[in-house]
Motif scaffolding. Sequence first.
Motif, PDB file in Angstrom:
ATOM      1  N   LEU A  40       0.513 -25.176   2.028  1.00  0.00           N
ATOM      2  CA  LEU A  40       1.708 -25.024   1.036  1.00  0.00           C
ATOM      3  C   LEU A  40       1.606 -24.530  -0.346  1.00  0.00           C
ATOM      4  N   ASP A  41       2.266 -23.516  -0.624  1.00  0.00           N
ATOM      5  CA  ASP A  41       2.243 -22.923  -1.916  1.00  0.00           C
ATOM      6  C   ASP A  41       3.112 -23.604  -2.921  1.00  0.00           C
ATOM      7  N   LEU A  42       2.230 -24.381  -3.936  1.00  0.00           N
ATOM      8  CA  LEU A  42       2.779 -24.793  -5.041  1.00  0.00           C
ATOM      9  C   LEU A  42       1.699 -24.327  -6.298  1.00  0.00           C
ATOM     10  N   THR A  43       1.086 -23.268  -5.899  1.00  0.00           N
ATOM     11  CA  THR A  43      -0.123 -23.025  -6.895  1.00  0.00           C
ATOM     12  C   THR A  43       0.214 -22.853  -8.500  1.00  0.00           C
ATOM     13  N   PHE A  44       1.475 -22.512  -8.748  1.00  0.00           N
ATOM     14  CA  PHE A  44       2.121 -22.553 -10.001  1.00  0.00           C
ATOM     15  C   PHE A  44       1.616 -23.626 -10.943  1.00  0.00           C
ATOM     16  N   LEU A  45       1.722 -24.721 -10.121  1.00  0.00           N
ATOM     17  CA  LEU A  45       1.394 -26.250 -10.825  1.00  0.00           C
ATOM     18  C   LEU A  45       0.019 -26.402 -11.278  1.00  0.00           C
ATOM     19  N   ARG A  46      -1.080 -25.269 -10.773  1.00  0.00           N
ATOM     20  CA  ARG A  46      -2.356 -25.622 -10.957  1.00  0.00           C
ATOM     21  C   ARG A  46      -2.747 -25.948 -12.366  1.00  0.00           C
ATOM     22  N   THR A  47      -2.297 -24.871 -13.046  1.00  0.00           N
ATOM     23  CA  THR A  47      -2.808 -24.784 -14.450  1.00  0.00           C
ATOM     24  C   THR A  47      -1.698 -25.551 -15.598  1.00  0.00           C
ATOM     25  N   ILE A  48      -0.847 -26.204 -15.020  1.00  0.00           N
ATOM     26  CA  ILE A  48       0.161 -26.962 -15.857  1.00  0.00           C
ATOM     27  C   ILE A  48      -0.464 -28.517 -16.079  1.00  0.00           C
ATOM     28  N   ASN A  70      11.244 -29.180 -17.065  1.00  0.00           N
ATOM     29  CA  ASN A  70      11.270 -27.972 -16.104  1.00  0.00           C
ATOM     30  C   ASN A  70       9.986 -27.054 -16.604  1.00  0.00           C
ATOM     31  N   ALA A  71       9.000 -27.670 -16.430  1.00  0.00           N
ATOM     32  CA  ALA A  71       7.724 -26.801 -16.612  1.00  0.00           C
ATOM     33  C   ALA A  71       7.457 -25.586 -15.507  1.00  0.00           C
ATOM     34  N   GLY A  72       6.756 -24.534 -15.980  1.00  0.00           N
ATOM     35  CA  GLY A  72       6.392 -23.412 -15.189  1.00  0.00           C
ATOM     36  C   GLY A  72       5.392 -22.647 -15.608  1.00  0.00           C
ATOM     37  N   CYS A  73       4.774 -21.656 -14.771  1.00  0.00           N
ATOM     38  CA  CYS A  73       3.819 -20.878 -15.277  1.00  0.00           C
ATOM     39  C   CYS A  73       3.946 -19.818 -14.038  1.00  0.00           C
ATOM     40  N   TYR A  74       3.398 -18.555 -14.380  1.00  0.00           N
ATOM     41  CA  TYR A  74       3.455 -17.311 -13.544  1.00  0.00           C
ATOM     42  C   TYR A  74       4.988 -16.965 -13.039  1.00  0.00           C
ATOM     43  N   GLY A  75       5.876 -17.185 -13.864  1.00  0.00           N
ATOM     44  CA  GLY A  75       7.236 -16.860 -13.294  1.00  0.00           C
ATOM     45  C   GLY A  75       7.912 -18.069 -12.439  1.00  0.00           C
ATOM     46  N   SER A  76       7.426 -18.961 -11.892  1.00  0.00           N
ATOM     47  CA  SER A  76       7.880 -20.155 -11.498  1.00  0.00           C
ATOM     48  C   SER A  76       8.063 -21.491 -12.123  1.00  0.00           C
ATOM     49  N   TYR A  77       8.889 -22.287 -11.768  1.00  0.00           N
ATOM     50  CA  TYR A  77       9.288 -23.489 -12.432  1.00  0.00           C
ATOM     51  C   TYR A  77       9.717 -24.466 -11.332  1.00  0.00           C
ATOM     52  N   ILE A  78       9.508 -25.728 -12.078  1.00  0.00           N
ATOM     53  CA  ILE A  78       9.622 -26.800 -11.084  1.00  0.00           C
ATOM     54  C   ILE A  78      11.282 -26.878 -10.544  1.00  0.00           C
ATOM     55  N   ALA A  79      12.291 -26.077 -11.212  1.00  0.00           N
ATOM     56  CA  ALA A  79      13.425 -26.088 -10.646  1.00  0.00           C
ATOM     57  C   ALA A  79      13.545 -25.094  -9.362  1.00  0.00           C
ATOM     58  N   ASP A  80      12.546 -24.361  -9.184  1.00  0.00           N
ATOM     59  CA  ASP A  80      12.430 -23.419  -7.943  1.00  0.00           C
ATOM     60  C   ASP A  80      12.064 -24.103  -6.703  1.00  0.00           C
ATOM     61  N   ALA A  81      11.233 -25.248  -7.196  1.00  0.00           N
ATOM     62  CA  ALA A  81      10.710 -25.965  -5.933  1.00  0.00           C
ATOM     63  C   ALA A  81      11.257 -27.203  -5.815  1.00  0.00           C
ATOM     64  N   PHE A  82      12.184 -27.798  -6.723  1.00  0.00           N
ATOM     65  CA  PHE A  82      12.841 -29.147  -6.676  1.00  0.00           C
ATOM     66  C   PHE A  82      13.920 -29.419  -5.616  1.00  0.00           C
TER      67      PHE A  82
END
Length: 322
Positions: free
Chosen positions: A124-132, A143-155
């Motif tokens: 499962l891809d939640l890779t944007f969280l890896r460096t937060i 609403n933390a985010g990285c690489y163009g994706s945010y918590i809101a996108d997966a919430f």
Amino acid sequence: MIRSKQRDLTKAQMMTLPTPRGRLSLNRSLADLTWLRVGGAADAVFQPVDRQDLAEFLAQLPQENAIFPMGVGSNLIVRDGGLRAVVIRLGRGFNAIEMDGDRIHCGAAALDSHVARKAAEAGLDLTFLRTIPGTLGGALKMNAGCYGSYIADAFVGASGYDRAGRAVSYDAKTLGFSYRSSDLPQDVVITDITLRALGRDEPERLHQKMAAQLAKRNETQPTKDRTAGSTFRNPAGFSSTGQADDIHDLKAWSLIDAAGCRGLELGGAQMSPKHPNFLINTGRATAKELEALGELVRKKVYDKSGLTLEWEVMRVGDPKDD
């Protein structure tokens, strides 16, 4: 900016504090609980053992006692005079991670990086969280985010307890997500969060993707220094995408650099020479120096560009009396 309304936890108030099953520490220094390693003491720090312990404590805690939910202090400056509140700090009983199809059910104390890794193991891809940095509860709040994706996108949803110890729940609409913020009330303690994967892939490919992200972060950010992550929000209103066509004109680091603030120092505080949007404690900084340097940078950026940088790092508590 959050400031305390009370000056001291009186003896009478101490006597009326609940007696929970979890750990309750009075006049607990917060300096060693934050990544920047600065700040005074909180009136008390409470670490509940489970959800019932938390709910009962909140229900019994006198209303005049403010509360402050806190993760691992990765995005926080506690002022030198301390925090006139009872800090609620979730620990081991609130960090479970479970998979259900493409959904990931997490305790709010789960580290963002751990969520990303566990999800990847399941494809499962939640890779944007890896460096937060920090916990999922803190990531939800901002609403933390990285690489163009945010918590809101997966919430999907979240639940917890309000100041009176009553169970509450939220969906995306009620949280009102926006860039680097949400409408989550300050006196609500979130305990559980459900996310939806942003995609599926082979675990090996997801881990490779995260390894590349980590390598890039270590190359461009001061990961070995005492920081609290990005200091200011991007005026552009979105995070870096990590792609070659990313635009830097309205990124906070670019504006700080253009204003001549890369490596700028004030006492023991410094804007990182490696990445100018990272505020560093060189080892001897006070909270006052860190905040003052941040304000100086904001002024210099405004004088140079006419743009006002907004703090991303949360600042709480009272200044120390001179």
